[in-house]
Scaffold this active site. Sequence first.
Site, PDB file in Angstrom:
ATOM      1  N   SER A  31       0.844  -1.194   0.000  1.00  0.00           N
ATOM      2  CA  SER A  31       0.000   0.000   0.000  1.00  0.00           C
ATOM      3  C   SER A  31       0.879   1.243   0.000  1.00  0.00           C
ATOM      4  O   SER A  31       2.045   1.201   0.414  1.00  0.00           O
ATOM      5  CB  SER A  31      -0.898   0.019   1.234  1.00  0.00           C
ATOM      6  OG  SER A  31      -0.179   0.471   2.373  1.00  0.00           O
ATOM      7  N   ASP A  32       0.319   2.344  -0.456  1.00  0.00           N
ATOM      8  CA  ASP A  32       0.967   3.629  -0.241  1.00  0.00           C
ATOM      9  C   ASP A  32       0.898   3.921   1.262  1.00  0.00           C
ATOM     10  O   ASP A  32       0.170   3.263   2.011  1.00  0.00           O
ATOM     11  CB  ASP A  32       0.255   4.716  -1.052  1.00  0.00           C
ATOM     12  CG  ASP A  32       1.086   5.980  -1.170  1.00  0.00           C
ATOM     13  OD1 ASP A  32       2.231   6.004  -0.677  1.00  0.00           O
ATOM     14  OD2 ASP A  32       0.587   6.957  -1.751  1.00  0.00           O
ATOM     15  N   TRP A  33       1.647   4.904   1.703  1.00  0.00           N
ATOM     16  CA  TRP A  33       1.778   5.186   3.133  1.00  0.00           C
ATOM     17  C   TRP A  33       0.434   5.662   3.690  1.00  0.00           C
ATOM     18  O   TRP A  33      -0.049   6.736   3.345  1.00  0.00           O
ATOM     19  CB  TRP A  33       2.850   6.259   3.336  1.00  0.00           C
ATOM     20  CG  TRP A  33       3.585   6.161   4.629  1.00  0.00           C
ATOM     21  CD1 TRP A  33       3.433   6.979   5.700  1.00  0.00           C
ATOM     22  CD2 TRP A  33       4.599   5.210   4.974  1.00  0.00           C
ATOM     23  NE1 TRP A  33       4.284   6.592   6.712  1.00  0.00           N
ATOM     24  CE2 TRP A  33       5.020   5.518   6.294  1.00  0.00           C
ATOM     25  CE3 TRP A  33       5.180   4.131   4.323  1.00  0.00           C
ATOM     26  CZ2 TRP A  33       5.998   4.789   6.951  1.00  0.00           C
ATOM     27  CZ3 TRP A  33       6.160   3.412   4.991  1.00  0.00           C
ATOM     28  CH2 TRP A  33       6.556   3.738   6.284  1.00  0.00           C
ATOM     29  N   GLY A  34      -0.164   4.831   4.532  1.00  0.00           N
ATOM     30  CA  GLY A  34      -1.421   5.212   5.161  1.00  0.00           C
ATOM     31  C   GLY A  34      -2.627   5.130   4.249  1.00  0.00           C
ATOM     32  O   GLY A  34      -3.662   5.758   4.513  1.00  0.00           O
ATOM     33  N   ALA A  35      -2.554   4.354   3.165  1.00  0.00           N
ATOM     34  CA  ALA A  35      -3.640   4.315   2.189  1.00  0.00           C
ATOM     35  C   ALA A  35      -4.740   3.329   2.543  1.00  0.00           C
ATOM     36  O   ALA A  35      -5.837   3.406   1.991  1.00  0.00           O
ATOM     37  CB  ALA A  35      -3.080   3.975   0.804  1.00  0.00           C
TER      38      ALA A  35
END
Length: 560
Positions: free
Chosen positions: A24-28
């Site tokens: 995942s992207d950071w915090g997605a």
Amino acid sequence: ACESPGLLNHVLRELWGFKGTVLSDWGAVKDSVKAVKAGLDLQMPHSIQYMDSVKKALETGELSSQDLDEHCERILSLVFTYSMEGRERPKVDWESHHRLARRAACECAVLLKNQDSILPISPDTGQTIAVLGQIAESPLFQGTGCAIVNARQADIPLEEIRKIGGESVLYAKGCLDGQTTTEELLSEAGRTAEKADLAVVLMGTYLPGESDDYDHKNMDAAPAHRKLLERVLEVQDNTIVILFNGNTVAMPWAGRVKAILQMGYAGEGAGKALADLLFGTACPGGKLAATIPESLKDTPAYLDFPHEGDVCRYREGIFAGYRYYDKRGRRVLFPFGYGLSYTTFTCSDLEASRQIDAGTYTVSLTVTNTGGREGSQVIQLYVCPPAGPLFRPVKELKSFAKVMLKPNEKRKIIFILNDRDLACYDERLDQWVTLPGIYTIKIGFDSGNLPQSIELSVEGSVDDSPRSRELLKLDSHYSDIFENQAATEEFFRFLVEQGLLEPEQAGSPLLIKELKKTFWGFAQHLDMNGSGRITPELSQELLDRMNQAILRSTPGPETT
């Protein structure tokens, strides 16, 4: 996207054949369990809540150990592939890598304007050169935050320029950074520019510091750099602008400067590359990867960006970039694919033919360096599709070739195209389709300069044509019905059975033409014009018969 099995499994893994790990992207990730079930292998950053929710889902049976095993296999494969444990760290030839960085910076630079052939500068003429802007001694060659790379060696533009220009090179800082300057610095820069034969102004765009507010609020160069340029233009007609930018820059001043060289965020070798390009040791050949509009208001997303409430609408759809400007017929400052050179090129002898293999085409032409020095050119091939039922761009870049030629040297370029290159995505069919018709192939040096053109006759495919296997609905238009021969025959057979047509009228080209002019769905139209004979039940019967005819005529998954 993290919770979409359609994207992660169907598109990414099944259609595209991706075998790796999906992070995942950071915090997605919003719902960890849904993400795991959808095909996401690893949530970033590390999350205790993620682990707890996955454990709970295992206990309740919402997730199975088999689900997790697949993710673990992909993660471990990634670890074993890239881990340095037990391996000797490779030795690096830093100098050769730096030479590569210089070459990349040189080849990617885009010469946007060169009035009166002011570039390249000849160091032997004795011209005095004013280099202006603090970027000359504090190079801007990369972004911020996650985009930062700690360069082992970074070329300083001013030092590299002085290595070639020697004592003829003057310098004034002009500003403290991208945001601030003083009257004293601007005055010094103005005096330096005035006593020189030409001025080289280094400008750029800076990204914000590490934060969640990375989006630029405008397309302008840094404020202090714009002030510096304005001061220089007051006293120096022979002004050259060098842009160090990570995004497209508005250039209201473009008509007042003699030359514009866009370096972009060119990496650690940018200083040496700039010096070589300025003095002609190297010949520019880079091309724009994005259209440069005249203003922010001209961009396709202007009316919808940044957002409305918490919703950001990407209304431009497929008409992004040059596709939008083409479709709207809007004038731009510099078109996609644009880039000048210190030499000139021509194209000739354009030919196209169909290969023995169905759906494969060759397009060839000859490129000649008609100038007086060696240089590179990027030959760009665009496809203009025929009119059809789907929204299509006016043209699309489908292939390109870069050639390096000596003066008067010729080179034959051969492009290979296939039906997939001519295809478009039909959302209703959930597949790529190649429509039959005449496709125009245009070739040139940028999207706005395509002097060579030739036509290709393409048969397409019955199975891939739009609506060939799309089932009709009660509000389908007559145009939808008449695109399928089987549906058309069933439609007229039904009307004859109901006494609305005589047998000899069935399939009449004139009747078909008139029915296509109506804008109602067929069920509504028959209700209004069937003298009360066509009930809702009969409309449904007609629909079922036409769809069965379509399925019989185009066998596929629906028939099994």
